[in-house]
Design an enzyme around this catalytic site. Structure first.
Site, PDB file in Angstrom:
ATOM      1  N   HIS A  16       1.167  -1.173   0.070  1.00  0.00           N
ATOM      2  CA  HIS A  16      -0.390  -0.029  -0.522  1.00  0.00           C
ATOM      3  C   HIS A  16       0.797   1.321  -0.098  1.00  0.00           C
ATOM      4  CE1 HIS A  16      -3.628   1.741   2.380  1.00  0.00           C
ATOM      5  NE2 HIS A  16      -2.978   3.247   1.124  1.00  0.00           N
ATOM      6  N   HIS A  18       1.188   4.730  -2.650  1.00  0.00           N
ATOM      7  CA  HIS A  18       0.905   5.195  -3.932  1.00  0.00           C
ATOM      8  C   HIS A  18       2.310   6.150  -4.461  1.00  0.00           C
ATOM      9  CE1 HIS A  18      -3.432   5.443  -2.923  1.00  0.00           C
ATOM     10  NE2 HIS A  18      -3.130   5.264  -1.708  1.00  0.00           N
ATOM     11  N   HIS A 195      -9.515   0.671  -1.243  1.00  0.00           N
ATOM     12  CA  HIS A 195      -9.531   1.203  -0.243  1.00  0.00           C
ATOM     13  C   HIS A 195     -10.938   1.150   0.504  1.00  0.00           C
ATOM     14  CE1 HIS A 195      -5.908   3.016  -1.115  1.00  0.00           C
ATOM     15  NE2 HIS A 195      -5.733   3.787  -0.490  1.00  0.00           N
ATOM     16  N   GLU A 198     -11.547   3.206   5.654  1.00  0.00           N
ATOM     17  CA  GLU A 198     -10.193   4.850   6.255  1.00  0.00           C
ATOM     18  C   GLU A 198     -10.780   5.578   6.374  1.00  0.00           C
ATOM     19  OE1 GLU A 198      -7.825   6.614   3.337  1.00  0.00           O
ATOM     20  OE2 GLU A 198      -6.753   7.268   4.388  1.00  0.00           O
ATOM     21  N   ASP A 276       1.945   4.276   3.004  1.00  0.00           N
ATOM     22  CA  ASP A 276       0.483   4.688   1.953  1.00  0.00           C
ATOM     23  C   ASP A 276       0.701   6.430   1.284  1.00  0.00           C
ATOM     24  OD1 ASP A 276      -2.085   5.616   1.054  1.00  0.00           O
ATOM     25  OD2 ASP A 276      -2.482   6.287   3.450  1.00  0.00           O
ATOM     26  N   ASP A 277       2.211   7.970   1.924  1.00  0.00           N
ATOM     27  CA  ASP A 277       2.262   8.078   0.907  1.00  0.00           C
ATOM     28  C   ASP A 277       3.385   8.648   2.214  1.00  0.00           C
ATOM     29  OD1 ASP A 277      -0.099   8.650  -0.901  1.00  0.00           O
ATOM     30  OD2 ASP A 277      -1.363   9.028   0.672  1.00  0.00           O
TER      31      ASP A 277
HETATM   32  N1  HPA Z   1      -6.501   7.290   1.277  1.00  0.00           N
HETATM   33  C1  HPA Z   1      -7.274   7.483   0.315  1.00  0.00           C
HETATM   34  N2  HPA Z   1      -6.859   8.015  -1.229  1.00  0.00           N
HETATM   35  C2  HPA Z   1      -5.519   8.335  -1.182  1.00  0.00           C
HETATM   36  C3  HPA Z   1      -4.699   8.033   0.062  1.00  0.00           C
HETATM   37  C4  HPA Z   1      -5.052   7.809   1.330  1.00  0.00           C
HETATM   38  O1  HPA Z   1      -4.475   7.757   2.202  1.00  0.00           O
HETATM   39  N3  HPA Z   1      -3.694   8.202  -0.045  1.00  0.00           N
HETATM   40  C5  HPA Z   1      -3.481   8.504  -1.578  1.00  0.00           C
HETATM   41  N4  HPA Z   1      -4.936   8.334  -2.155  1.00  0.00           N
HETATM   42 ZN    ZN Z   2      -3.555   5.188   0.514  1.00  0.00          ZN
END
Ligand code: HPA
Ligand code: ZN
Length: 325
Positions: A16, A18, A195, A198, A276-277
């Site tokens: 996971h 991006h 996703h 969240e 994630d990011d």
């Molecule tokens: N959630 C949803 N979309 C996203 C995320 C995330 O954490 N990071 C990049 N796009």
């Molecule tokens: Zn994500």
């Protein structure tokens, strides 16, 4: 003195991440200059100072704005190459990497520019000990028709894409909105993830499984609100790709010490730890492992379980999995 393993040395798969979320502020400025466009802030420090988020949307606004510097095949190649170079120091043996083509198509960047650039970096990084794959995400706050068109545009490149995913603003955009495009993706032989849970409710996790037919859930932390769903995730061994530092920075959980990962492990769920990011949330995957080791007091066995889960959850054939372990 810590008795827990060196988390960076622990072999793992990252499932996971991006690729646009690995765009570090320094690279934003370097690419802006290379492409002759204005950077989004006066200095790197001022850009980084904006990385204080209230929720998912306040992050997404900056995330989409910054990626305007990505224009050419070389830009996408360099972005992926920079992430892949870090994988070595992070103990990552296999990575399944999300990308958001709609965010680039909207700026006039073609699908082929994005996929060819990313895929070239992945191919060059492949060895007996390391591999990486691409997962194309649909933006759930755009229309189902736009997602369908995105999949059509990707068809010439499906030899370089292992699966489809679903990301961006969750609440108000249930998985069922994308039933048709996921059906088409399955028919094309693609894997599927989404996703869910969240910011959105447990019901979105159920929909992702039942309507979209996904094989993993990205995040999924809110599934814990629904005991019957937790029992199902455990019984069916459905992996959840959890991102602890992201959850704190986007206020999904108040602090690492309150993160439900320990509970998820105790429930016997197939949870994995991911970044994630990482350019936005304060760390790559090893920093996420270190954060839960220190903040939740996870045992050596817990950390090994998380790493083992990541290989179980990866889209790897048995032979390749055995080779990477
Ligand atoms: N959630 C949803 N979309 C996203 C995320 C995330 O954490 N990071 C990049 N796009
Ligand atoms: Zn994500």
């Amino acid at each position: 003195m810590s008795h827990t393993p060196n988390v960076a040395g622990l072999p793992k798969a990252e499932l996971h991440v991006h690729i646009e979320g690995t765009l570090e502020p320094e690279m934003v400025f370097a690419l802006a200059e290379r492409n002759g466009i204005a950077p989004p802030a006066p200095t790197v420090a001022e850009l980084r100072a904006r990385y204080r988020f209230r929720d998912l949307q306040s992050f997404l606004d900056i995330y989409y704005a910054n990626m305007a510097v990505l224009r050419t095949e070389r830009d996408f190649h360099d972005l992926a190459a920079a992430y892949l170079a870090r994988c070595r120091d992070q103990g990552v043996r296999h990575a399944e990497i999300f990308f958001d083509p709609q965010a680039h198509l909207a700026r006039g960047v073609e699908m082929g520019t994005v996929v060819r650039g990313l895929a070239a970096a992945l191919e060059a990084a492949r060895t007996d000990e390391f591999s990486a794959e691409l997962i194309m995400c649909f933006l759930r706050d755009q229309s189902a028709e736009s997602a369908a068109e995105t999949l059509r545009l990707a068809e010439p490149f499906l030899d370089r894409i292992v699966g489809v995913g679903l990301d961006s603003a969750e609440v108000g955009h249930p998985p069922s909105k994308f039933a048709e495009v996921f059906r088409r993706a399955h028919a094309l032989g693609l894997r599927a993830v989404a996703h869910a849970g969240e910011e959105g409710p447990p019901e979105y996790v159920r929909e992702a499984l039942d309507v979209l037919g996904v094989q993993r859930i990205d995040h999924g932390v809110r599934a814990l609100e629904d005991p019957a769903l937790v029992a199902r995730l455990r019984t069916e061994r459905i992996p959840l790709t959890v991102c602890p530092l992201s959850n704190v920075r986007l206020a999904v959980v108040p602090e690492i010490a309150a993160h439900p990962l320990s509970r998820m492990l105790a429930e016997g769920l197939v949870v994995t730890v991911n970044s994630d990011d990482p350019a936005y949330f304060g760390g790559y995957v090893a920093q996420n492992f270190a954060a839960v080791r220190d903040g939740l007091g996870l045992s050596t066995n817990d950390l090994r379980r998380l790493a083992a889960n990541s290989f179980e959850a990866a889209f790897l054939g048995d032979e390749r999995r055995a080779q990477l372990l």
